[in-house]
Design an enzyme around this catalytic site. Structure first.
Site, mmCIF file in Angstrom:
data_model
loop_
_atom_site.group_PDB
_atom_site.id
_atom_site.type_symbol
_atom_site.label_atom_id
_atom_site.label_comp_id
_atom_site.label_asym_id
_atom_site.label_seq_id
_atom_site.Cartn_x
_atom_site.Cartn_y
_atom_site.Cartn_z
ATOM 1 N N ASP A 108 -0.351 -17.058 -12.927
ATOM 2 C CA ASP A 108 -0.448 -17.362 -11.494
ATOM 3 C C ASP A 108 -1.370 -16.370 -10.778
ATOM 4 O O ASP A 108 -1.411 -16.322 -9.553
ATOM 5 C CB ASP A 108 0.940 -17.400 -10.842
ATOM 6 N N ASP A 181 9.998 3.371 -8.838
ATOM 7 C CA ASP A 181 9.450 3.906 -7.599
ATOM 8 C C ASP A 181 10.389 3.571 -6.456
ATOM 9 O O ASP A 181 10.495 2.417 -6.045
ATOM 10 C CB ASP A 181 8.077 3.237 -7.387
ATOM 11 N N ASP A 276 8.779 7.849 -3.277
ATOM 12 C CA ASP A 276 7.689 7.619 -2.335
ATOM 13 C C ASP A 276 7.843 8.496 -1.087
ATOM 14 O O ASP A 276 8.923 8.530 -0.476
ATOM 15 C CB ASP A 276 7.707 6.136 -1.938
ATOM 16 N N GLU A 334 6.741 12.352 -4.136
ATOM 17 C CA GLU A 334 5.412 12.358 -3.523
ATOM 18 C C GLU A 334 5.525 13.192 -2.250
ATOM 19 O O GLU A 334 6.255 12.817 -1.340
ATOM 20 C CB GLU A 334 4.966 10.931 -3.197
ATOM 21 N N HIS A 405 -2.558 4.784 -7.635
ATOM 22 C CA HIS A 405 -2.852 3.506 -6.988
ATOM 23 C C HIS A 405 -3.339 3.678 -5.551
ATOM 24 O O HIS A 405 -3.601 2.688 -4.877
ATOM 25 C CB HIS A 405 -1.591 2.642 -7.008
ATOM 26 N N ASP A 406 -3.400 4.901 -5.058
ATOM 27 C CA ASP A 406 -3.789 5.149 -3.668
ATOM 28 C C ASP A 406 -5.167 5.768 -3.535
ATOM 29 O O ASP A 406 -5.538 6.193 -2.435
ATOM 30 C CB ASP A 406 -2.794 6.120 -3.003
HETATM 31 O O1 TEU Z 1 1.712 6.858 -0.162
HETATM 32 C C1 TEU Z 1 1.820 7.714 0.920
HETATM 33 C C2 TEU Z 1 0.633 8.427 1.296
HETATM 34 O O2 TEU Z 1 0.779 9.344 2.083
HETATM 35 C C3 TEU Z 1 -0.696 8.113 0.718
HETATM 36 O O3 TEU Z 1 -1.078 6.809 0.886
HETATM 37 C C4 TEU Z 1 -1.655 9.017 1.341
HETATM 38 O O4 TEU Z 1 -2.227 8.410 2.459
HETATM 39 C C5 TEU Z 1 -2.712 9.380 0.353
HETATM 40 O O5 TEU Z 1 -2.148 9.696 -0.863
HETATM 41 C C6 TEU Z 1 -3.480 10.552 0.838
HETATM 42 O O6 TEU Z 1 -4.691 10.588 0.158
HETATM 43 C C7 TEU Z 1 2.841 6.171 -0.570
HETATM 44 C C8 TEU Z 1 2.465 5.129 -1.600
HETATM 45 O O7 TEU Z 1 1.944 5.743 -2.731
HETATM 46 C C9 TEU Z 1 1.533 4.147 -0.967
HETATM 47 O O8 TEU Z 1 1.065 3.187 -1.874
HETATM 48 C C10 TEU Z 1 2.261 3.479 0.172
HETATM 49 O O9 TEU Z 1 1.373 2.654 0.855
HETATM 50 C C11 TEU Z 1 2.850 4.497 1.143
HETATM 51 O O10 TEU Z 1 3.520 5.558 0.490
HETATM 52 C C12 TEU Z 1 3.871 3.828 2.030
HETATM 53 O O11 TEU Z 1 5.000 3.481 1.305
HETATM 54 CA CA CA Z 2 2.347 -13.661 -12.919
#
Ligand code: TEU
Ligand code: CA
Length: 622
Positions: A108, A181, A276, A334, A405-406
């Site tokens: 999908d 997570d 998180d 984090e 992933h960020d």
């Molecule tokens: O990320 C929090 C966060 O502070 C980062 O996105 C930050 O802006 C970056 O690392 C700084 O360079 C966490 C998760 O990893 C993210 O995917 C979420 O969007 C966020 O929290 C909200 O839950």
């Molecule tokens: Ca799928």
């Protein structure tokens, strides 16, 4: 109570953990190195001289706000035991999976839980010991699952609870651990609690921050951190997307709810959690305005009121006592904004808070931010890395990562042209496997996946990118410039589908995926690289094996050899075993810093040369 004033010298302010971290962070964001204060006579400068050090960026009001902050943080340096206590997670290599982009098992176009289970053998074949799985809970997906609607249900697109139970079992069958997570700082506005709050239930209104007036805090995803709810005539706090409502952790009922959720998952057999933005759960009472200058220097307006809030350590200890200890669960928090010393308060062996944490300062060069276009300089990352190697101390254990992933791909930041893609990726894993700390790999780094050449706004998916884009246009930045910034900093670079083979949609799915596939999948993919002994993939395997076979690379002491800034050279030593790592941080040939008669164990170049070639990374046995 501390009494720091304008005339206190910087060196003595930096003796306390909060003083150290706040000043170090300020200096870092001004592009200055903290060693300037801690290691030179400039340490005798007074707080008031920060005004001139900042070249006018800090005004009198900011200095006042800074003093208030420094005096309000109440902490002491953490007791230090000598000698590292062995633990499984110190020896382990972790691998992060972003489920939406990993593997689509049912065609999908969206990755799913079964997809992860089907690909566990790939992960295991790398030599990985544990996976961290990004959120898979029921969610309306305002932020790809970091906005949770029901913590005890699985997102329909991702599969079922049975699928998750199977994933846990299959990890364990392969001798791998799995951590999930947990987003404890906020819930989706569609969560039952928030819905009840909206319907007027006072019990649930006290689960969130609902106020008559907003303060001046800004959201991480652009704009104000407050959203107006006409049905209540109140504003709700959201540090992230406007559908992610911050929970009020000062309410003991909220804490108990979260502990229940954690226990629910521990009962299912998970081995722990990646937490998180857990360092944001405690906020200064009354939610006072943030200082505009300090906020923007540290990162976002208001952050001084929650990056290590007044009750953070207390709540983490309670969480540990009630949930983690009984299950011997592992946690990695984090913790953006916490520097080395406040991090020691969170992760010290005898502090009973968290096992480990992620800190982010090394990811961007000093003085730079992610959405800012600049020439990333790998050399400037080293002092920050070295500090965590040498000053975090024996009772704390670093995490070593360059991708998640960020963030855009580290290899593309270092080498945007891609000319040295292979060498750079091999260099990164060489550092990860030979530095002190637990390596965290992000899916796709093992094959050298790169940034995606986004051209138009329609191809972006991430709420942060879309918000930032709108905000930039609103502020008068033209479209071309706004797209340029997104192309540099968007989190979507890390979210394009995992490249499994040279086939339609890179073998990720049989249907068009939810986000573009990188066209370089013809060469950059798991299947092709498995066949090639010289591939990035095979280098990852070799480096992981090397770390596994040599305890000195895990528990050995770390000693940097002072050479030119262009090189990163260090010893790792345990008993009679000694390894030497020599890395060329530049894209130019460089001379060896010493006569080399040691045994070469591994290199990212095939044959020997009497100079260090671009990004050459060698490990020797001494
Ligand atoms: O990320 C929090 C966060 O502070 C980062 O996105 C930050 O802006 C970056 O690392 C700084 O360079 C966490 C998760 O990893 C993210 O995917 C979420 O969007 C966020 O929290 C909200 O839950
Ligand atoms: Ca799928």
């Amino acid at each position: 109570m501390k009494t720091i004033d304008r005339n206190t010298d910087l060196k003595s302010v930096m003796e306390s953990p909060s003083g150290h971290d706040v000043i170090a962070r300020l200096l870092y964001s001004l592009g200055l190195d903290e060693d300037l204060i801690t290691k030179t006579p400039l340490g005798n400068l007074k707080i008031r001289s920060l005004k001139s050090l900042s070249m006018g960026k800090l005004n009198d009001a900011s200095i006042d706000a800074l003093l208030e902050l420094l005096n309000s943080l109440d902490d002491e340096d953490v007791e230090d035991h000598k000698g590292i206590r062995p633990a499984w997670w110190k020896e382990a290599v972790f691998y992060q999976v972003y489920p939406r982009s990993f593997y689509d098992s049912n065609g999908d176009g969206v990755g799913d839980i079964k997809g992860i289970t089907l690909k566990l053998d790939h992960i295991r074949s790398l030599g990985v010991d544990a996976i961290w799985c990004s959120p898979f809970f029921d969610s309306p997906n305002a932020d790809n699952g970091y906005d949770i609607r029901d913590y005890r249900k699985i997102m329909e697109e991702f599969g079922t609870m049975e699928d998750v139970e199977e994933l846990i079992r299959e990890c364990h069958k392969r001798d791998m651990k799995i951590i999930i997570d947990l987003v404890m700082n906020h819930t989706s506005d569609e969560h039952e609690w928030f819905q009840k709050a909206l319907q007027g239930d006072p019990k649930y209104q006290n689960y969130y921050y609902l106020k008559d007036r907003p303060n001046n805090w800004t959201s991480f995803f652009a704009g104000s951190a407050w959203r107006y709810f006409p049905e209540l005539q109140k504003y709700g706090l959201h540090l992230f997307a406007e559908k992610q409502m911050d929970l009020n952790w000062d309410n003991p009922e909220v804490r108990e709810e979260m502990y229940d959720i954690a226990r629910f998952w521990l009962e299912k057999g998970v081995d722990g959690f990646r937490l998180d933005v857990v360092s944001f759960i405690s906020k200064t009472e009354g939610l006072p305005d943030g200082d505009p200058v300090i906020g923007s220097l540290i990162s976002f307006r208001g952050i001084e009121h929650y990056f290590h809030g007044p009750h953070l350590d207390e709540y983490l200890r309670e969480f540990n006592e009630k949930c983690l200890k009984p299950y011997d669960a592992y946690t990695i928090g984090e913790c953006p904004g916490n520097g080395l010393k406040m991090s020691r308060m969170i992760t010290g062996d005898d502090r009973d808070e968290l096992t480990q944490l992620f800190s982010f300062d090394h990811i961007e060069n000093p003085g730079k931010q992610r959405m800012q276009v600049y020439d990333f300089d790998l050399r400037k990352m080293i002092p920050e890395l070295v500090r965590w190697q040498t000053q975090y101390s024996d009772h704390c254990w670093p995490s070593v990562f360059f991708d998640n992933h960020d963030n855009p791909k580290m290899c593309s930041k270092i080498d945007p042209s891609g000319k040295y893609n292979k060498e750079v990726n091999k260099l990164l894993v060489t550092m990860q496997m030979t530095l002190k700390g637990t390596p965290y790999l992000y899916q796709g780094v093992e094959i050298g996946m790169t940034n995606y050449p986004f051209e138009k706004i329609e191809d972006y998916r991430d709420v942060e990118s879309l918000n930032v884009y709108k905000e930039l246009l609103k502020s008068g930045v033209d479209e071309k410039e706004a797209l340029k910034r997104l192309l540099w900093g968007s989190r979507d670079h890390a979210r394009t589908p995992m490249q499994w083979k040279d086939d339609t949609y890179a073998g990720f799915s049989t249907e068009e995926p939810w986000i573009q596939v990188n066209a370089n999948y013809h060469e950059v993919n798991v299947e092709t690289e498995e066949q090639d002994p010289d591939s990035v993939l095979n280098h990852y395997k070799k480096m992981i094996r090397l770390r596994k076979e040599h305890k000195a690379l895990v528990y050995g002491s770390f000693e940097q050899i002072r050479t030119s800034k262009d090189l990163f050279c260090y010893y790792r030593t345990l008993d009679e075993k000694k390894y030497l790592v020599i890395i060329n941080l530049t894209d130019k040939d460089r001379n060896y810093p010493m006569r080399m008669d040691h045994r070469l164990v591994i290199s990212n170049y095939k044959n020997y040369s009497n100079v260090l070639r671009p990004y050459e990374a060698n490990v020797y046995e001494v």
